[in-house]
Design a protein around this motif. Sequence first.
Motif, PDB file in Angstrom:
ATOM      1  N   GLU A   1       1.074   5.426   0.081  1.00 31.08           N
ATOM      2  CA  GLU A   1       0.329   6.647   0.371  1.00 31.08           C
ATOM      3  C   GLU A   1       0.834   7.737  -0.564  1.00 31.08           C
ATOM      4  O   GLU A   1       2.033   8.030  -0.605  1.00 31.08           O
TER       5      GLU A   1
ATOM      6  N   GLN B   1       0.866  -1.174   0.000  1.00 31.98           N
ATOM      7  CA  GLN B   1       0.000   0.000   0.000  1.00 31.98           C
ATOM      8  C   GLN B   1       0.907   1.230   0.000  1.00 31.98           C
ATOM      9  O   GLN B   1       1.806   1.336   0.835  1.00 31.98           O
TER      10      GLN B   1
ATOM     11  N   VAL C   1      -4.735  13.120   0.426  1.00 32.40           N
ATOM     12  CA  VAL C   1      -3.942  11.898   0.605  1.00 32.40           C
ATOM     13  C   VAL C   1      -4.795  10.695   0.199  1.00 32.40           C
ATOM     14  O   VAL C   1      -5.962  10.585   0.561  1.00 32.40           O
TER      15      VAL C   1
ATOM     16  N   GLU D   1      -4.504   6.264  -0.381  1.00 32.73           N
ATOM     17  CA  GLU D   1      -3.743   5.037  -0.175  1.00 32.73           C
ATOM     18  C   GLU D   1      -4.070   4.122  -1.347  1.00 32.73           C
ATOM     19  O   GLU D   1      -5.230   3.800  -1.609  1.00 32.73           O
TER      20      GLU D   1
END
Length: 131
Positions: free
Chosen positions: A5, A3, A12, A14
């Motif tokens: 970011e 994952q 933001v 993910e």
Amino acid sequence: MPQVEITIGGRVFEVACQDGEEHFLRTASAMLDEEAQHLSNQIGRMPESRMLLMSGLMLADRTAGIAERLREVELELEGLQAQFAEAQSRPAERIEVPVIPAEVTDAFAEIAARAEALADSLDNTQKADPS
């Protein structure tokens, strides 16, 4: 599956990606973020979906321009390669340099010898008669 970011337009997200693809995802998201920042500076705050859509369209437009330029360069390269292949297939151009016949060089040598003999004779005459 890692994952990652990412930040696009101050927001933001993910995102999942394949192992080893993190760098590419970060690079792509940085490009998208740059477009989103540019849009935010021009238009101001907008809904996330519109910001992503407009940023994606701007990148697609830039990509289309680059793809068109690439096609032009490839066509130009093909033309140059064809010219190069044609030039290689032709026999080397023969350049003939005129050769001075031996009779002419012999005549010049004889004239030079006579001129030297005359110069010596004139020199000896002046030495014998200094008046």
